[in-house]
Design a protein around this motif. Structure first.
Motif, PDB file in Angstrom:
ATOM      1  N   GLU A   1       0.929  -1.164  -0.104  1.00 26.64           N
ATOM      2  CA  GLU A   1       0.100  -0.195   0.066  1.00 26.64           C
ATOM      3  C   GLU A   1       0.867   1.341   0.084  1.00 26.64           C
ATOM      4  N   ARG A   2       2.123   1.290   0.857  1.00 28.52           N
ATOM      5  CA  ARG A   2       2.997   2.031   0.725  1.00 28.52           C
ATOM      6  C   ARG A   2       4.278   1.619   0.348  1.00 28.52           C
ATOM      7  N   VAL A   3       4.840   2.228  -0.517  1.00 29.67           N
ATOM      8  CA  VAL A   3       6.261   1.448  -1.247  1.00 29.67           C
ATOM      9  C   VAL A   3       7.333   1.751  -0.305  1.00 29.67           C
TER      10      VAL A   3
ATOM     11  N   HIS B   1       9.486   5.179   3.240  1.00 29.60           N
ATOM     12  CA  HIS B   1       8.275   4.676   2.738  1.00 29.60           C
ATOM     13  C   HIS B   1       7.821   5.818   1.937  1.00 29.60           C
ATOM     14  N   LEU B   2       7.244   5.462   0.773  1.00 31.60           N
ATOM     15  CA  LEU B   2       6.685   6.313   0.035  1.00 31.60           C
ATOM     16  C   LEU B   2       5.178   6.272  -0.757  1.00 31.60           C
ATOM     17  N   SER B   3       4.554   7.194  -1.000  1.00 29.75           N
ATOM     18  CA  SER B   3       3.295   6.917  -1.486  1.00 29.75           C
ATOM     19  C   SER B   3       3.207   6.083  -2.896  1.00 29.75           C
ATOM     20  N   PRO B   4       2.625   5.596  -3.539  1.00 30.67           N
ATOM     21  CA  PRO B   4       2.806   5.042  -4.804  1.00 30.67           C
ATOM     22  C   PRO B   4       2.907   6.053  -5.936  1.00 30.67           C
ATOM     23  N   ALA B   5       2.261   7.497  -5.752  1.00 29.10           N
ATOM     24  CA  ALA B   5       2.603   8.321  -6.743  1.00 29.10           C
ATOM     25  C   ALA B   5       4.014   8.935  -6.757  1.00 29.10           C
ATOM     26  N   ALA B   6       4.458   8.973  -5.368  1.00 27.48           N
ATOM     27  CA  ALA B   6       5.878   9.618  -5.102  1.00 27.48           C
ATOM     28  C   ALA B   6       7.021   8.322  -5.682  1.00 27.48           C
ATOM     29  N   TRP B   7       6.872   7.192  -5.825  1.00 28.43           N
ATOM     30  CA  TRP B   7       7.617   6.197  -6.225  1.00 28.43           C
ATOM     31  C   TRP B   7       7.494   6.304  -7.756  1.00 28.43           C
ATOM     32  N   SER B   8       6.453   6.124  -8.319  1.00 27.54           N
ATOM     33  CA  SER B   8       6.212   6.385  -9.824  1.00 27.54           C
ATOM     34  C   SER B   8       7.069   7.665 -10.447  1.00 27.54           C
TER      35      SER B   8
END
Length: 60
Positions: free
Chosen positions: A29-31, A44-51
């Motif tokens: 859920e959190r990367v 830990h990153l949000s999926p949007a930040a990881w993308s």
């Protein structure tokens, strides 16, 4: 990619494949991102930040 600890994945581009110089990622859920030599220090990153990170990394 190979699985580490059941949820962490190690990139095939990391080091020699023998556990040295590895970046591991948990795509939940959190990367989560961690260094295999210091697995207790996770970022830990949000999926949007990881993308966004992956997009910027590919621009090099």
């Amino acid at each position: 990619m190979s699985t580490v600890d059941g949820r962490w994945v190690k990139s095939s581009y990391s080091g020699d494949g023998q556990g040295s110089d590895c970046v591991e990622v948990d795509l939940g859920e959190r990367v989560g991102v961690r260094d295999s030599k210091a697995p207790h220090g996770e970022l830990h990153l949000s999926p949007a930040a990881w993308s966004a990170f992956l997009t910027k990394s590919g621009d090099r």
